[in-house]
Scaffold this motif. Structure first.
Motif, PDB file in Angstrom:
ATOM      1  N   GLY A   3      -7.607  -1.723 -13.680  1.00 27.55           N
ATOM      2  CA  GLY A   3      -7.338  -1.841 -12.154  1.00 27.55           C
ATOM      3  C   GLY A   3      -6.497  -1.504 -11.653  1.00 27.55           C
ATOM      4  N   TYR A   4      -6.212  -0.921 -10.435  1.00 33.38           N
ATOM      5  CA  TYR A   4      -4.845  -0.840  -9.872  1.00 33.38           C
ATOM      6  C   TYR A   4      -3.709  -1.656 -10.354  1.00 33.38           C
ATOM      7  N   TYR A   5      -4.649  -3.150  -9.744  1.00 32.58           N
ATOM      8  CA  TYR A   5      -3.196  -4.452  -9.849  1.00 32.58           C
ATOM      9  C   TYR A   5      -3.248  -4.829 -11.119  1.00 32.58           C
ATOM     10  N   ASP A   6      -3.595  -4.140 -12.118  1.00 33.56           N
ATOM     11  CA  ASP A   6      -3.489  -4.183 -13.538  1.00 33.56           C
ATOM     12  C   ASP A   6      -1.765  -3.361 -14.452  1.00 33.56           C
ATOM     13  N   TYR A   7      -1.965  -1.973 -13.361  1.00 41.99           N
ATOM     14  CA  TYR A   7      -0.927  -0.932 -13.402  1.00 41.99           C
ATOM     15  C   TYR A   7       0.392  -1.532 -12.981  1.00 41.99           C
ATOM     16  N   VAL A   8       0.127  -1.988 -11.437  1.00 41.74           N
ATOM     17  CA  VAL A   8       0.745  -2.756 -10.761  1.00 41.74           C
ATOM     18  C   VAL A   8       1.661  -3.942 -11.532  1.00 41.74           C
ATOM     19  N   LEU A   9       0.861  -4.506 -11.779  1.00 42.43           N
ATOM     20  CA  LEU A   9       1.398  -6.052 -13.048  1.00 42.43           C
ATOM     21  C   LEU A   9       2.330  -5.220 -13.996  1.00 42.43           C
ATOM     22  N   GLY A  10       1.941  -4.164 -14.833  1.00 35.36           N
ATOM     23  CA  GLY A  10       2.705  -3.802 -15.578  1.00 35.36           C
ATOM     24  C   GLY A  10       3.677  -2.445 -15.317  1.00 35.36           C
ATOM     25  N   LEU A  11       4.207  -2.454 -14.152  1.00 34.34           N
ATOM     26  CA  LEU A  11       5.214  -1.551 -13.611  1.00 34.34           C
ATOM     27  C   LEU A  11       5.822  -2.268 -13.144  1.00 34.34           C
ATOM     28  N   PHE A  46       5.350  -4.090  -2.937  1.00 36.20           N
ATOM     29  CA  PHE A  46       5.101  -4.300  -1.611  1.00 36.20           C
ATOM     30  C   PHE A  46       3.597  -2.918  -1.839  1.00 36.20           C
ATOM     31  N   HIS A  47       4.348  -2.316  -1.852  1.00 43.06           N
ATOM     32  CA  HIS A  47       2.890  -1.219  -1.588  1.00 43.06           C
ATOM     33  C   HIS A  47       1.720  -2.179  -2.320  1.00 43.06           C
ATOM     34  N   ALA A  48       1.694  -2.922  -3.682  1.00 41.55           N
ATOM     35  CA  ALA A  48       0.365  -3.839  -4.076  1.00 41.55           C
ATOM     36  C   ALA A  48      -0.151  -4.814  -2.798  1.00 41.55           C
ATOM     37  N   MET A  49       0.792  -5.144  -2.283  1.00 38.95           N
ATOM     38  CA  MET A  49       0.434  -6.193  -1.178  1.00 38.95           C
ATOM     39  C   MET A  49      -0.005  -5.743   0.282  1.00 38.95           C
ATOM     40  N   PHE A  50       0.483  -5.036   0.062  1.00 38.64           N
ATOM     41  CA  PHE A  50       0.843  -4.418   2.324  1.00 38.64           C
ATOM     42  C   PHE A  50       0.159  -2.886   2.247  1.00 38.64           C
ATOM     43  N   VAL A  51       0.162  -1.536   1.083  1.00 38.68           N
ATOM     44  CA  VAL A  51       0.020  -1.035   1.569  1.00 38.68           C
ATOM     45  C   VAL A  51      -2.406  -1.081   0.624  1.00 38.68           C
ATOM     46  N   ARG A  52      -2.204  -1.357  -0.266  1.00 35.47           N
ATOM     47  CA  ARG A  52      -3.608  -1.508  -0.598  1.00 35.47           C
ATOM     48  C   ARG A  52      -2.977  -2.356  -0.770  1.00 35.47           C
ATOM     49  N   ASN A  53      -4.201  -3.393   0.135  1.00 31.97           N
ATOM     50  CA  ASN A  53      -3.786  -5.022  -0.461  1.00 31.97           C
ATOM     51  C   ASN A  53      -5.162  -5.338  -0.928  1.00 31.97           C
ATOM     52  N   PRO A  54      -5.363  -6.704  -1.546  1.00 35.22           N
ATOM     53  CA  PRO A  54      -6.370  -6.851  -2.288  1.00 35.22           C
ATOM     54  C   PRO A  54      -7.525  -7.818  -1.522  1.00 35.22           C
ATOM     55  N   VAL A  55      -7.695  -8.019   0.125  1.00 33.63           N
ATOM     56  CA  VAL A  55      -7.797  -8.486   1.006  1.00 33.63           C
ATOM     57  C   VAL A  55      -9.149  -7.449   1.033  1.00 33.63           C
ATOM     58  N   THR A  56      -9.804  -7.815   1.540  1.00 33.63           N
ATOM     59  CA  THR A  56     -11.041  -6.800   2.629  1.00 33.63           C
ATOM     60  C   THR A  56     -11.515  -7.350   3.502  1.00 33.63           C
TER      61      THR A  56
END
Length: 92
Positions: A3-11, A46-56
């Motif tokens: 998913g998105y956050y898997d890519y973020v962790l690698g990026l 920053f993008h992973a935490m605040f723009v596309r945040n994991p909290v629904t």
């Protein structure tokens, strides 16, 4: 399934190392290129935490009915504390 956050962790490390290496190859010293890589990696975080945040949703919104005011819930909490009940649902 990635998913998105898997890519973020690698990026994050890829951006830190890759941008630093590219800036170093362009001619910047390592001490000048490293903050550039860190800035890009920080932007990814920053993008992973605040723009596309994991909290629904916010938990506090579901706990209280919409028509109840905050002062009413505070009054009930004060009443529970006076009687010795915590309201947690368990035995005190």
């Amino acid at each position: 399934m990635t998913g998105y956050y898997d890519y973020v962790l690698g990026l994050i490390p890829a951006a830190l190392i890759g941008v630093t290496a590219v800036l170093n190859l362009v001619g910047l010293s390592l001490t000048a290129a490293l903050p550039g890589g860190a800035l890009v990696a920080g932007g990814v975080m920053f993008h992973a935490m605040f723009v596309r945040n994991p909290v629904t949703g916010v938990r506090g919104e579901a706990d209280r009915p919409r028509d109840e005011s905050v002062s009413d819930s505070i009054d009930r909490a004060v009443d529970r504390s006076r009687t010795g009940r915590s309201g947690a649902g368990g035995s005190d």
